[in-house]
Enzyme design. Structure first.
Site, short mmCIF file in Angstrom:
data_model
loop_
_atom_site.label_atom_id
_atom_site.label_comp_id
_atom_site.label_asym_id
_atom_site.label_seq_id
_atom_site.Cartn_x
_atom_site.Cartn_y
_atom_site.Cartn_z
N LEU A 139 14.57 8.66 22.27
CA LEU A 139 16.00 8.66 21.98
C LEU A 139 16.32 7.40 21.18
O LEU A 139 15.66 6.37 21.32
CB LEU A 139 16.84 8.64 23.26
CG LEU A 139 16.87 9.89 24.13
CD1 LEU A 139 17.71 9.64 25.39
CD2 LEU A 139 17.40 11.09 23.38
N ASP A 140 17.36 7.47 20.34
CA ASP A 140 17.83 6.29 19.63
C ASP A 140 18.25 5.21 20.63
O ASP A 140 18.66 5.52 21.76
CB ASP A 140 19.03 6.63 18.74
CG ASP A 140 18.68 7.60 17.63
OD1 ASP A 140 17.49 7.67 17.26
OD2 ASP A 140 19.60 8.27 17.13
N LYS A 141 18.22 3.98 20.19
CA LYS A 141 18.60 2.85 21.03
C LYS A 141 20.02 3.02 21.57
O LYS A 141 20.31 2.70 22.73
CB LYS A 141 18.49 1.55 20.23
CG LYS A 141 18.82 0.29 21.01
CD LYS A 141 18.60 -0.95 20.15
CE LYS A 141 18.93 -2.22 20.92
NZ LYS A 141 18.71 -3.44 20.09
N THR B 251 21.64 5.76 22.17
CA THR B 251 21.82 7.00 22.93
C THR B 251 21.28 6.83 24.34
O THR B 251 20.21 6.26 24.54
CB THR B 251 21.10 8.17 22.24
OG1 THR B 251 21.55 8.27 20.89
CG2 THR B 251 21.37 9.48 22.95
#
Length: 284
Positions: free
Chosen positions: A133-135, A137
């Site tokens: 996951l993106d940082k 998110t």
């Protein structure tokens, strides 16, 4: 490490060799080690690779630490691990906002992978990244607890047998459920960003379902058919409804980016149980 699996009720009769090679994706060199060390049993008896196995059989493998390669990571802080689900092969955790899924440099120690490694260290178990996951998110992240199950989960991802459902709050009012299919490519002017690129971009499909409309925002759910970098963020911004708090694709400040991987759906690779694992409480 010893692993024992009871073959599920829908398991078709097959040879042990075919089970290991085609269904469990055990690499050739590891199959060789298992055979020469005689470290495979069926129903608690030493097994030959040509013998057949079927539903209800108990298959036991002994995997040595040196059978698979592993890139060690520094141990983080086990207290930061919020476990949503765990068994002998899988662990699903709720990633908080503001940390990366895995390190990009060997000296990093404050990523989710570091923290999960610390959590599993007392059991001499090592986590393996299945997806990220993106940082910015939060939400469900699946890790393999051994290299044995990792390629099976990778194949399930490729075949879309694993999917996540995301919660988001976006600016403006979305009037109807929709599927966004515009292609996504790299931004030539900002390496951090992605852009809509109909000519040279990669295929991307995002299904959007409205949950609730508000005066200035809409809460929605998103399910992806593809897993492009920043896919939900770029797609929603492209239709004029960027995610609230997105630091790259909208201008207004907010305490956090309002995107959360709420639940993950998959069939367990060994038990065949269908799992729906949620990361509560979510965004709302």
């Amino acid at each position: 490490m010893e692993y024992t699996m009871i073959l599920p009720a829908d398991q078709s009769t097959t040879t042990l060799r075919e089970l290991l090679e085609n269904e469990w994706l055990v690499p050739r060199k590891v199959r060789h080690f298992l055979r020469t060390r005689k470290e495979v049993q069926v129903n608690d008896q030493p097994a030959m690779f040509h013998q057949t196995v079927s539903a209800g059989d108990k298959v036991t493998l002994v995997i040595e630490d040196t059978d698979y390669s592993y890139q060690p990571v520094l141990l983080g802080n086990a207290v930061q691990v919020n476990v949503c689900y765990e068994d002998a092969h899988l662990i699903v955790v709720n990633k908080p906002v503001g940390i990366k899924t895995h390190p990009n440099q060997p000296d990093e120690q404050d990523t989710l992978l570091n923290h999960v490694a610390a959590y599993l260290a007392p059991t001499r178990t090592q986590p393996y990244v299945v997806h990220r996951l993106d940082k910015e998110t939060s939400g469900v992240v699946l890790f393999a607890k051994n290299p044995f199950v990792l390629p099976i989960l990778g194949r399930m991802l490729e075949q879309k047998d694993i999917y996540r459902r995301y919660q988001a709050v976006v600016w403006g009012q979305i009037n109807q459920d929709q599927t966004i299919t515009t292609k996504i490519g790299r931004d030539r002017h900002d390496r951090r960003k992605r852009v809509i690129d109909p000519r040279h971009g990669q295929t991307a499909v995002t299904h959007v379902t409205i949950d609730q409309k508000h005066a200035k925002t809409t809460t929605i759910y998103c399910v992806l058919d593809t897993g492009r970098t920043h896919q939900i963020r770029v797609h929603l911004a492209s239709i004029g409804h960027p995610i609230v708090g997105d630091p790259l694709y909208q201008q207004q400040s907010a305490p956090r980016m309002m995107l959360h991987a709420h639940d993950i759906h998959l069939t367990h690779p060994f038990t065949k149980e269908y799992l729906i694992i949620t990361a509560e409480p979510g965004l709302w």
